[in-house]
Write a protein that holds these residues in place. Structure first.
Motif, PDB file in Angstrom:
ATOM      1  N   MET A   1      32.586  33.342  41.873  1.00 24.10           N
ATOM      2  CA  MET A   1      33.526  33.305  42.975  1.00 24.10           C
ATOM      3  C   MET A   1      33.433  34.628  43.735  1.00 24.10           C
ATOM      4  O   MET A   1      33.367  35.696  43.155  1.00 24.10           O
ATOM      5  CB  MET A   1      34.946  33.105  42.457  1.00 24.10           C
ATOM      6  N   LYS A   2      33.449  34.525  45.055  1.00 25.07           N
ATOM      7  CA  LYS A   2      33.439  35.707  45.899  1.00 25.07           C
ATOM      8  C   LYS A   2      34.848  35.906  46.448  1.00 25.07           C
ATOM      9  O   LYS A   2      35.492  34.965  46.893  1.00 25.07           O
ATOM     10  CB  LYS A   2      32.449  35.530  47.047  1.00 25.07           C
ATOM     11  N   ILE A   3      35.316  37.163  46.402  1.00 21.54           N
ATOM     12  CA  ILE A   3      36.630  37.483  46.962  1.00 21.54           C
ATOM     13  C   ILE A   3      36.494  38.646  47.936  1.00 21.54           C
ATOM     14  O   ILE A   3      35.601  39.487  47.794  1.00 21.54           O
ATOM     15  CB  ILE A   3      37.689  37.815  45.877  1.00 21.54           C
ATOM     16  N   LYS A   4      37.375  38.650  48.916  1.00 25.62           N
ATOM     17  CA  LYS A   4      37.429  39.751  49.878  1.00 25.62           C
ATOM     18  C   LYS A   4      38.892  40.081  50.133  1.00 25.62           C
ATOM     19  O   LYS A   4      39.768  39.230  50.031  1.00 25.62           O
ATOM     20  CB  LYS A   4      36.768  39.370  51.201  1.00 25.62           C
ATOM     21  N   VAL A   5      39.135  41.320  50.525  1.00 26.17           N
ATOM     22  CA  VAL A   5      40.471  41.799  50.850  1.00 26.17           C
ATOM     23  C   VAL A   5      40.468  42.206  52.321  1.00 26.17           C
ATOM     24  O   VAL A   5      39.496  42.768  52.813  1.00 26.17           O
ATOM     25  CB  VAL A   5      40.848  43.003  49.962  1.00 26.17           C
ATOM     26  N   GLY A   6      41.572  41.906  53.000  1.00 27.52           N
ATOM     27  CA  GLY A   6      41.707  42.304  54.395  1.00 27.52           C
ATOM     28  C   GLY A   6      42.989  43.083  54.616  1.00 27.52           C
ATOM     29  O   GLY A   6      43.967  42.912  53.874  1.00 27.52           O
TER      30      GLY A   6
END
Length: 159
Positions: A1-6
Motif C-alpha cells: 500500500m502506498k500512502i501520502k500526507v498532505g
C-alpha cells in the motif's frame, strides 16, 4: 500500500456584516470571511491538503479566483471536485486533521456539523475527520478579528 500526507493552509480577511461559512456551516457572527467563493477557510485548507498529497498543485490552480464559475460557490462543491480529482488518480482518503485559528465565534458547538458536512461530501467516516479550534490569544490580525486561518493535514492511500 502506498500512502501520502498532505498539508493545507488558508487565510481569509474578516469583514463586518458578511456571511461566515466554516466547514459548510453558516456561523452567526458580526463578521464573516471574504473571498471569491464562500471563503470557507476550513474547506479550502482541506482541499489544499488533499491536492498537495496527490501532487495535484493547489486550490487556486484548479478553482481560480478570477473564474466567474466559482464566484460565490459553496466550498462543499470545491471539496467534492477536489475529491473527484484525487480519486481519478486512484487515491482514497484515510483521514483529515484540521485546526482553525480565530478569536470568535466559538467553534466547538459547530464541530459535529462540520464533521458531518465534510464526511458526507467526501464519503468517509466522521471518525476519520478531526477538527479543532484555538484562538491567537488576542495577538496579531487574528487577535484583532481581522482574519481567520485554517490548517489541515490529510493521509491518502492507494493499493
Amino acid at each position: 500500500m502506498k500512502i501520502k500526507v498532505g498539508f493545507g493552509f488558508d487565510v481569509h480577511q474578516l469583514k463586518d456584516n458578511h456571511p461566515f461559512f466554516v466547514g459548510g456551516v453558516n456561523l452567526e457572527h458580526h463578521k464573516g470571511a471574504f473571498g471569491h467563493s464562500d471563503a470557507d477557510v476550513l474547506l479550502h485548507a482541506v482541499c489544499d491538503a488533499l491536492l498537495g498529497a496527490a501532487n495535484l498543485r493547489d486550490i487556486g490552480f484548479h478553482f481560480k479566483n478570477t473564474d466567474p464559475q466559482w464566484k460565490g460557490i459553496s466550498s462543499i462543491v470545491l471539496l467534492k471536485e477536489t475529491v473527484k480529482l484525487i480519486r481519478e488518480k486512484g487515491w482514497e482518503i484515510g483521514n483529515i486533521d484540521a485546526m482553525l485559528c480565530l478569536e470568535a465565534p466559538k467553534i466547538n458547538p459547530h464541530i459535529p456539523q462540520m464533521q458531518e458536512n465534510i464526511a458526507k461530501a467526501i464519503a468517509i467516516s466522521i471518525e476519520d475527520i478531526s477538527i479543532k479550534a484555538t484562538t491567537n490569544e488576542q495577538m496579531g490580525f487574528i487577535g484583532r478579528e481581522e482574519g481567520v486561518v485554517a490548517y489541515a493535514v490529510c493521509l491518502i492511500q492507494k493499493g
